[in-house]
Design a protein around this motif. Structure first.
Motif, short mmCIF file in Angstrom:
data_model
loop_
_atom_site.label_atom_id
_atom_site.label_comp_id
_atom_site.label_asym_id
_atom_site.label_seq_id
_atom_site.Cartn_x
_atom_site.Cartn_y
_atom_site.Cartn_z
N GLY A 157 0.53 -0.88 0.18
CA GLY A 157 -0.13 0.03 -0.10
C GLY A 157 0.87 1.44 -0.13
N TRP A 158 0.35 2.24 0.62
CA TRP A 158 0.92 3.74 1.06
C TRP A 158 0.86 3.99 2.61
CZ3 TRP A 158 2.49 6.03 -3.94
CH2 TRP A 158 2.34 5.63 -4.84
N ARG A 159 2.44 5.17 2.50
CA ARG A 159 2.10 5.44 3.66
C ARG A 159 1.85 6.85 3.83
NH1 ARG A 159 6.88 4.99 9.06
NH2 ARG A 159 6.55 6.93 9.56
N ILE A 160 1.24 7.43 4.80
CA ILE A 160 1.17 8.61 4.11
C ILE A 160 1.74 9.25 5.44
CG2 ILE A 160 -1.29 10.76 4.32
CD1 ILE A 160 -3.10 8.35 3.22
N ASP A 161 1.95 10.89 5.35
CA ASP A 161 2.84 11.79 6.44
C ASP A 161 2.08 13.17 6.33
OD1 ASP A 161 4.09 9.63 8.35
OD2 ASP A 161 4.69 9.16 5.96
N GLY A 162 1.91 13.94 6.74
CA GLY A 162 1.60 15.27 6.75
C GLY A 162 0.31 15.68 8.05
N ARG A 163 0.11 16.94 7.34
CA ARG A 163 -0.44 17.86 8.45
C ARG A 163 -1.60 18.98 7.63
NH1 ARG A 163 0.14 19.42 13.85
NH2 ARG A 163 1.96 18.95 13.88
N LYS A 164 -2.24 18.88 7.71
CA LYS A 164 -3.69 19.62 7.23
C LYS A 164 -4.58 20.70 8.43
CE LYS A 164 -3.60 16.78 3.87
NZ LYS A 164 -3.64 17.26 1.77
N TRP A 165 -5.44 21.13 7.29
CA TRP A 165 -5.89 22.60 8.84
C TRP A 165 -7.24 22.64 8.26
CZ3 TRP A 165 -4.46 27.45 10.62
CH2 TRP A 165 -3.83 28.30 9.65
N PHE A 166 -7.84 23.43 8.78
CA PHE A 166 -9.39 23.96 8.96
C PHE A 166 -9.41 22.58 7.63
CE2 PHE A 166 -8.46 27.55 8.78
CZ PHE A 166 -8.97 28.97 9.53
N ILE A 167 -9.66 21.53 8.48
CA ILE A 167 -10.40 20.41 7.38
C ILE A 167 -12.12 20.17 8.06
CG2 ILE A 167 -10.51 17.65 7.73
CD1 ILE A 167 -7.53 19.52 5.62
N THR A 168 -12.49 20.05 6.86
CA THR A 168 -14.59 20.77 7.87
C THR A 168 -14.69 19.24 8.01
OG1 THR A 168 -14.61 23.12 6.49
CG2 THR A 168 -16.78 21.81 7.28
N GLY A 169 -15.59 19.35 9.67
CA GLY A 169 -16.39 18.06 9.07
C GLY A 169 -15.10 16.91 10.47
N ALA A 170 -13.65 17.11 9.92
CA ALA A 170 -13.26 16.12 10.61
C ALA A 170 -13.36 15.10 12.00
CB ALA A 170 -11.90 16.90 10.33
N ASP A 171 -14.01 16.52 12.72
CA ASP A 171 -14.41 15.65 14.01
C ASP A 171 -15.39 14.57 14.27
OD1 ASP A 171 -14.30 14.67 17.40
OD2 ASP A 171 -14.35 17.07 17.25
N GLY A 172 -15.38 13.77 13.88
CA GLY A 172 -16.57 12.30 14.08
C GLY A 172 -17.07 11.99 12.93
N ALA A 173 -16.04 12.04 11.96
CA ALA A 173 -15.92 12.03 10.29
C ALA A 173 -15.90 10.43 10.37
CB ALA A 173 -14.75 12.52 9.58
N ALA A 174 -16.31 9.68 9.76
CA ALA A 174 -15.75 8.04 9.83
C ALA A 174 -14.29 8.12 8.88
CB ALA A 174 -17.22 7.69 8.87
N TYR A 175 -14.20 8.74 7.54
CA TYR A 175 -13.49 7.81 6.85
C TYR A 175 -12.84 10.24 5.99
CZ TYR A 175 -16.82 8.84 3.00
OH TYR A 175 -17.55 8.60 2.63
N ALA A 176 -11.94 10.26 6.22
CA ALA A 176 -11.67 11.27 4.87
C ALA A 176 -10.68 10.98 3.85
CB ALA A 176 -10.16 11.30 5.80
N ILE A 177 -10.98 11.62 2.67
CA ILE A 177 -10.86 12.07 1.30
C ILE A 177 -9.23 12.62 1.57
CG2 ILE A 177 -10.61 12.70 -0.92
CD1 ILE A 177 -14.13 12.03 -0.49
N CYS A 178 -8.04 12.25 1.66
CA CYS A 178 -7.20 12.43 1.42
C CYS A 178 -6.13 13.23 0.28
CB CYS A 178 -6.45 12.69 2.87
SG CYS A 178 -4.61 13.00 3.73
N MET A 179 -5.57 14.40 0.33
CA MET A 179 -4.98 14.99 -1.25
C MET A 179 -3.20 14.78 -0.34
SD MET A 179 -6.74 15.44 -3.78
CE MET A 179 -5.74 17.20 -4.46
N ALA A 180 -2.10 13.70 -0.74
CA ALA A 180 -1.35 13.48 -1.45
C ALA A 180 0.06 13.62 -2.26
CB ALA A 180 -0.88 12.40 -0.10
N ARG A 181 0.80 13.89 -1.92
CA ARG A 181 1.69 14.13 -2.82
C ARG A 181 2.33 12.32 -3.25
NH1 ARG A 181 3.29 17.90 -6.52
NH2 ARG A 181 2.52 19.47 -5.92
N THR A 182 2.19 12.18 -4.38
CA THR A 182 2.60 11.15 -4.30
C THR A 182 4.14 11.07 -5.62
OG1 THR A 182 0.48 10.42 -6.04
CG2 THR A 182 0.77 9.34 -4.50
N SER A 183 3.78 12.10 -6.51
CA SER A 183 5.38 12.79 -6.91
C SER A 183 5.30 13.73 -7.25
CB SER A 183 4.91 11.33 -8.46
OG SER A 183 4.19 12.42 -9.55
N GLY A 184 6.52 14.58 -7.53
CA GLY A 184 6.93 15.50 -7.65
C GLY A 184 7.19 16.30 -6.82
N ASP A 185 7.01 17.84 -6.47
CA ASP A 185 7.62 18.43 -5.45
C ASP A 185 6.86 19.83 -5.42
OD1 ASP A 185 10.52 17.24 -4.93
OD2 ASP A 185 10.86 18.52 -6.43
#
Length: 402
Positions: A157-185
């Motif tokens: 699979g994949w390992r995700i590392d990073g910090r997000k903020w202003f994520i609306t509805g995160a408290d109590g959410a069953a899941y997140a759709i997370c955007m992460a960089r898999t290539s490039g800078d």
């Protein structure tokens, strides 16, 4: 090609039933909790959503296959405006941000298995979700290409590392759709991937609620850390490195549905102010008979009508399968600022009650102000609008003419 702005009879009927439901079932709950969803809690959310199901107005945007009413964007514009007449209306109909935008994205991008696991319970109101893209500076914000959260391949699979903020509805959410960089800078225009991350993973942590002006979006705006969060290959939403393209599938329509909902609040503010102006007497005549107040009432009507027209134009383009990038940017910029003007004038017309807690206008004012920043600040949209206009001038057929 002509644009038909009048809703079909069945959509008009649904809008009328939605308006009645919001008036009779939702506004009392909103007023009881002063428009703050955190005060209401999940029990109120569940009760209102069950009432919406019973009234036949639940999930108007979701396809019939997943339990919704299957409205296109133009029809949503009519119904969402009625839902937005109360701060709790979108929550009751399960068409509030960020869940509504996530449902749209999942319907267009997810695999059949992902739809059953993530979309179906979300569409039913059994769970909530969040969309984790925005990051603290210098990460992704107005410029998504600044994305710095990383996802690296690991066995299985994949390992995700990073910090997000202003994520609306995160408290109590069953899941997140997370955007992460898999290539490039950071700064590269490609290389992002979307991942479905279950909140049961202890390595996805809600660190804090960010204190903000607005308090009507369920689950707040949170800071979230992905600390060595490992997800399987089947957690990839869509294709690897195509995340920015998928974000456009979500963001254009989501900007319009935000506009629809806030237009409902603008109408509510105008109705409160007009009722006050008609009943209140000053200097020997009704407040509504004074010229300056009449100007504010008229300007509110103009802003509401213009916003509605721009929203429906953009929705028509989206329904035609166009990108509608220019139309949605114009509509979002104008509506965000027009809604603020309408609510602000309404506060002014109501005077002391307008700034008190006796009516909800002051809450509305706090709620609508951030919309000029959320989903792209007005300045970013203006830059994009102008850039497209100049490009059209330079590349269009008129360049060689007079």
């Amino acid at each position: 090609m002509s644009i038909e702005l009048a809703p079909d009879p069945e959509v008009a009927d649904l809008a009328e039933r939605t308006a009645a439901f919001v008036r009779d079932a939702v506004i009392p709950a909103e007023e009881e909790h002063a428009g703050v969803t955190a005060r209401a809690g999940d029990a109120v959310r569940a009760r209102l959503q069950q009432a919406a199901k019973d009234a036949g107005v639940f999930a108007p945007h979701v396809s019939l296959e997943y339990g919704g009413l299957g409205l296109d964007m133009r029809a949503r514009a009519v119904v969402f405006e009625e839902a937005g007449y109360s701060l709790f209306g979108p929550l009751a109909l399960n068409c509030a941000a960020p869940d509504e935008g996530n449902m749209h994205l999942l319907e267009h991008v997810a695999t059949r298995e992902q739809k059953e696991r993530y979309l179906r319970p979300l569409a039913a109101g059994a769970v909530r979700s969040c969309f984790a893209m925005t990051e603290p500076a210098p990460g992704a914000g107005s410029d998504p290409a600044a994305l710095s959260t990383r996802a690296k391949r690991v066995p299985g699979g994949w390992r995700i590392d990073g910090r997000k903020w202003f994520i609306t509805g995160a408290d109590g959410a069953a899941y997140a759709i997370c955007m992460a960089r898999t290539s490039g800078d950071p700064g590269d225009r490609g290389g992002a991937t979307m991942f479905l991350v279950d909140a049961s993973d202890s390595r996805m942590k809600v660190i804090r609620h960010i204190e903000t002006l607005d308090e009507s979006l369920f689950g707040g705006h949170c800071e979230v850390v992905f600390d060595g969060c490992v997800v399987p290959d089947d957690a990839v939403l869509g294709e690897v490195d195509k995340g920015f393209a998928y974000a456009q599938v979500r963001l254009g329509p989501a900007r319009m549905t935000h506009c629809m909902r806030w237009l409902g609040i603008a109408r509510r503010a105008q109705d409160i102010a007009v009722a006050r102006a008609a009943d209140r007497r000053l200097f020997g005549s009704p407040l509504a008979a004074l010229g300056m107040v009449q100007q504010m009432i008229a300007d509110n009507e103009i802003d509401i009508a213009a916003s509605r027209g721009l929203i429906r134009q953009a929705c028509w383009e989206l329904d035609q399968g166009r990108s509608a990038a220019q139309a949605t940017a114009v509509a979002k910029t104008f509506t965000a600022e027009a809604v603020w003007r309408v609510v602000d004038r309404s506060v002014q017309m109501c005077g002391a009650p307008g700034v008190s807690g006796d009516v909800l206008l002051s809450r509305f004012l706090r709620e609508v102000r951030p919309f000029r920043i959320y989903d792209g600040p007005s300045e970013t949209h203006r830059w994009a609008i102008a850039r497209r206009v100049v490009s059209r001038h330079l590349n269009g057929p008129s360049r060689s003419g007079a």
